[in-house]
Write a protein that holds these residues in place. Structure first.
Motif, PDB file in Angstrom:
ATOM      1  N   ALA A  20       0.841  -1.210   0.000  1.00 40.76           N
ATOM      2  CA  ALA A  20       0.000   0.000   0.000  1.00 40.76           C
ATOM      3  C   ALA A  20       0.870   1.252   0.000  1.00 40.76           C
ATOM      4  O   ALA A  20       0.552   2.253  -0.658  1.00 40.76           O
ATOM      5  CB  ALA A  20      -0.921  -0.006   1.225  1.00 40.76           C
ATOM      6  N   ASP A  21       1.976   1.206   0.713  1.00 36.90           N
ATOM      7  CA  ASP A  21       2.855   2.382   0.790  1.00 36.90           C
ATOM      8  C   ASP A  21       3.466   2.688  -0.581  1.00 36.90           C
ATOM      9  O   ASP A  21       3.433   3.820  -1.059  1.00 36.90           O
ATOM     10  CB  ASP A  21       3.949   2.124   1.839  1.00 36.90           C
ATOM     11  N   MET A  22       4.003   1.653  -1.234  1.00 35.62           N
ATOM     12  CA  MET A  22       4.635   1.919  -2.544  1.00 35.62           C
ATOM     13  C   MET A  22       3.581   2.361  -3.571  1.00 35.62           C
ATOM     14  O   MET A  22       3.847   3.205  -4.426  1.00 35.62           O
ATOM     15  CB  MET A  22       5.460   0.713  -3.020  1.00 35.62           C
ATOM     16  N   SER A  36       0.924   4.085  -2.803  1.00 32.48           N
ATOM     17  CA  SER A  36       0.594   5.481  -2.468  1.00 32.48           C
ATOM     18  C   SER A  36       1.673   6.434  -2.973  1.00 32.48           C
ATOM     19  O   SER A  36       1.351   7.523  -3.469  1.00 32.48           O
ATOM     20  CB  SER A  36       0.421   5.619  -0.952  1.00 32.48           C
ATOM     21  N   HIS A  37       2.929   6.045  -2.864  1.00 30.59           N
ATOM     22  CA  HIS A  37       3.987   6.915  -3.407  1.00 30.59           C
ATOM     23  C   HIS A  37       3.750   7.156  -4.901  1.00 30.59           C
ATOM     24  O   HIS A  37       3.932   8.254  -5.408  1.00 30.59           O
ATOM     25  CB  HIS A  37       5.370   6.291  -3.187  1.00 30.59           C
ATOM     26  N   THR A  38       3.359   6.093  -5.590  1.00 28.09           N
ATOM     27  CA  THR A  38       3.127   6.221  -7.027  1.00 28.09           C
ATOM     28  C   THR A  38       1.902   7.108  -7.302  1.00 28.09           C
ATOM     29  O   THR A  38       1.934   7.973  -8.169  1.00 28.09           O
ATOM     30  CB  THR A  38       2.949   4.825  -7.663  1.00 28.09           C
ATOM     31  N   GLY A  65      -2.484   3.000   7.367  1.00 28.38           N
ATOM     32  CA  GLY A  65      -3.148   4.305   7.339  1.00 28.38           C
ATOM     33  C   GLY A  65      -3.378   4.770   5.908  1.00 28.38           C
ATOM     34  O   GLY A  65      -4.452   5.297   5.568  1.00 28.38           O
ATOM     35  N   LEU A  66      -2.396   4.554   5.055  1.00 27.14           N
ATOM     36  CA  LEU A  66      -2.530   4.974   3.651  1.00 27.14           C
ATOM     37  C   LEU A  66      -3.631   4.182   2.939  1.00 27.14           C
ATOM     38  O   LEU A  66      -4.402   4.738   2.152  1.00 27.14           O
ATOM     39  CB  LEU A  66      -1.206   4.764   2.909  1.00 27.14           C
ATOM     40  N   ALA A  67      -3.694   2.881   3.223  1.00 28.39           N
ATOM     41  CA  ALA A  67      -4.708   2.043   2.564  1.00 28.39           C
ATOM     42  C   ALA A  67      -6.115   2.471   2.975  1.00 28.39           C
ATOM     43  O   ALA A  67      -7.054   2.398   2.177  1.00 28.39           O
ATOM     44  CB  ALA A  67      -4.480   0.569   2.910  1.00 28.39           C
ATOM     45  N   VAL A  70      -2.004  12.573   0.583  1.00 30.51           N
ATOM     46  CA  VAL A  70      -2.429  11.459   1.447  1.00 30.51           C
ATOM     47  C   VAL A  70      -1.349  11.205   2.512  1.00 30.51           C
ATOM     48  O   VAL A  70      -1.661  10.885   3.662  1.00 30.51           O
ATOM     49  CB  VAL A  70      -2.739  10.200   0.606  1.00 30.51           C
ATOM     50  N   HIS A  71      -0.085  11.377   2.138  1.00 31.53           N
ATOM     51  CA  HIS A  71       0.986  11.183   3.120  1.00 31.53           C
ATOM     52  C   HIS A  71       0.910  12.165   4.297  1.00 31.53           C
ATOM     53  O   HIS A  71       0.973  11.730   5.442  1.00 31.53           O
ATOM     54  CB  HIS A  71       2.360  11.215   2.441  1.00 31.53           C
ATOM     55  N   PRO A  72       0.785  13.473   4.040  1.00 31.34           N
ATOM     56  CA  PRO A  72       0.641  14.363   5.193  1.00 31.34           C
ATOM     57  C   PRO A  72      -0.550  13.993   6.078  1.00 31.34           C
ATOM     58  O   PRO A  72      -0.462  14.069   7.304  1.00 31.34           O
ATOM     59  CB  PRO A  72       0.440  15.745   4.561  1.00 31.34           C
ATOM     60  N   THR A 120       0.534   1.728  11.819  1.00 31.09           N
ATOM     61  CA  THR A 120       1.440   1.355  10.721  1.00 31.09           C
ATOM     62  C   THR A 120       1.136   2.234   9.502  1.00 31.09           C
ATOM     63  O   THR A 120      -0.017   2.294   9.041  1.00 31.09           O
ATOM     64  CB  THR A 120       1.253  -0.141  10.384  1.00 31.09           C
ATOM     65  N   HIS A 121       2.205   2.901   9.003  1.00 27.88           N
ATOM     66  CA  HIS A 121       2.083   3.870   7.908  1.00 27.88           C
ATOM     67  C   HIS A 121       1.257   3.333   6.726  1.00 27.88           C
ATOM     68  O   HIS A 121       0.295   3.970   6.275  1.00 27.88           O
ATOM     69  CB  HIS A 121       3.499   4.245   7.477  1.00 27.88           C
ATOM     70  N   GLY A 122       1.597   2.170   6.229  1.00 26.04           N
ATOM     71  CA  GLY A 122       0.936   1.632   5.035  1.00 26.04           C
ATOM     72  C   GLY A 122      -0.530   1.302   5.287  1.00 26.04           C
ATOM     73  O   GLY A 122      -1.366   1.405   4.382  1.00 26.04           O
TER      74      GLY A 122
HETATM   75 ZN    ZN Z   1       4.878   6.276   2.389  1.00 28.23          ZN
END
Ligand code: ZN
Ligand code: NZQ
Length: 386
Positions: free
Chosen positions: A192-194, A196-198, A283-285, A265-267, A279-281
């Motif tokens: 999910a993190d990678m 989100s970066h994309t 939260g992003l998901a 989404v990161h901020p 866990t960061h990923g």
């Molecule tokens: Zn990230």
């Protein structure tokens, strides 16, 4: 396409057994600070292997262990103190993004005359750093090949990203087999993190950055294809290898330079981690589909539709319809295929009490994004994700 400077000085050794290249650290001095987390590298044998190679190369090792997921400024300060006391020549991180991020700020802090928290608040103060090396053990953040680090001060509920040219690693070892032991939860969160970066780069309004968008779609397709395979078969080398290399490219500038607006989404997620240590990923998901739905309108629908067609293989002439389906596929991918949490409640955030203050802190970072988000927008997104 905007003007940009693309510079990735990190030498990558990719593949099984590439850790042997740690012997090259002897070109940079005789004493290394070895930075690692809570002990996974001892359980899977990477620690012993690294120590054997370093000792053989004549490198003395000083250790900074116990780096937390969502690494703390206190640990960074401990590392900077060790560098000063021990006269360390270089910093070697072995672990995931948290360990590498901590090592980066330690390396810059060792060359900074002041508290390393200054460097977290203002990356431009990081003028130089000890040489940084990494052995990556978790595919997610791209820290192994980028300039960024994210550090928390939980006593103030603060988690900020920083970045500096001098914090780009000199060399990183990417051995996909080192990620076989990553848990299903961290494998899913990392995917999910990678992604989100994309997304953060892909969803931008600049139409001239065509090649960046096509590259991003290729990365997203790779992550969506191999994420579930890595979950089902943790020791599938090709799945782990493709995820690892895709994650590095998601944030090393390849898909962002020339088109990068401010991320949003990161901020918003960093505030969740700062207040609730999640866990960061994950939260992003949770936030990503809620954010997509919030910003979908007639102006943004064509890009969401392009994402749907080029990544999910959708088709149709009605952009809004295809866009909605693409968002729904994204949510289903996170929740059903990767077993990630769908709501904030599932990660223990059960009320709105901090939403206003979190949104105020995140809002600064979201001003220049794909669709500029106000404090009220951010509160609405948090509520929709609850
Ligand atoms: Zn990230
Ligand atoms: O601490 P150990 O024992 O090593 O265990 C870790 C940790 O518990 C474990 N782990 C790592 N490799 C493993 C393994 N367990 C078994 N086998 C392995 N091979 O996984 C857990 C999570 O590790 P962590 O490093 O926290 O995960 P990740 O790589 O996802 O890093 C997350 C951090 O990076 C920041 C995030 O905010 C978060 O603080 N980010 C850094 C970025 C950057 N530098 O560019 C960008 C990102 O957007 C992100 O914000």
């Amino acid at each position: 396409m905007y003007d940009f400077m693309f510079h990735v000085p990190t030498k990558i050794y990719f593949g099984r057994g590439q850790i042997s290249h740690l012997a090259e650290l002897s070109d940079f001095g005789q004493k290394a600070l070895l930075v690692y987390g809570g002990g996974s590298i001892k359980r899977n044998g990477i620690y012993d292997e690294a120590i054997r190679i370093l000792t053989h190369a004549g490198i003395e090792v000083v250790e900074l262990s116990g780096v937390e997921p969502n690494p703390r400024i206190e640990t960074v300060r401990r590392g900077v103190g060790l560098c000063a006391r021990e006269g360390v020549d270089m910093v070697l991180a072995i672990g995931g993004g948290s360990t590498i991020d901590c090592a980066k700020v330690v390396a810059a802090g060792a060359r900074y005359d002041g508290d390393p928290w200054d460097l977290v608040l203002d990356g431009s103060k990081a003028a130089s750093a000890l040489p940084i090396f990494s052995v990556l053990t978790l595919s997610a953040t791209g820290s192994e090949m980028d300039a960024f680090a994210v550090i928390s001060d939980m006593s103030k509920n603060e988690k900020w990203g920083t970045g500096a040219e001098c914090m780009k690693p000199t060399m990183s070892v990417l051995d996909p087999s080192y990620t076989f032991s990553v848990s299903p939860k961290q494998t899913a969160a990392g995917t999910a993190d990678m992604m989100s970066h994309t997304f953060e780069s892909y969803f931008s309004m600049d139409e001239g950055a065509y090649v960046q968008k096509r590259l991003a779609e290729g990365l997203l397709g790779t992550m969506i294809h191999f994420g579930p395979i890595a979950l089902a078969h943790p020791d599938d080398y090709d799945a782990r290898a493709n995820l690892m290399w895709a994650a590095s490219h998601a944030i090393n500038g390849l898909v962002s330079d020339g088109c990068s607006p401010a991320w949003c989404v990161h901020p918003m997620e960093h505030e969740l981690s700062a207040f609730y240590d999640i866990t960061h990923g994950e939260g992003l998901a949770i936030l990503t589909p809620a954010w997509m739905e919030h910003v979908l309108d007639a102006q943004t629908a064509p890009l969401f539709a392009a994402y749907g067609c080029n990544v999910w293989g959708l088709s149709g002439v009605d952009d809004m319809k295809v866009a909605r389906e693409a968002i729904s596929r994204t949510r289903a991918f996170f929740v059903e295929a990767m077993h990630l949490p769908a709501t904030l409640r599932e990660v223990g955030i059960t009320d709105e009490k901090n939403f206003e203050v979190m949104a105020r802190k995140a809002a600064d970072g979201c001003k220049g994004s794909f669709v500029a988000l106000s404090q009220d927008d951010i509160v609405e997104i948090y509520r929709a994700a609850l």
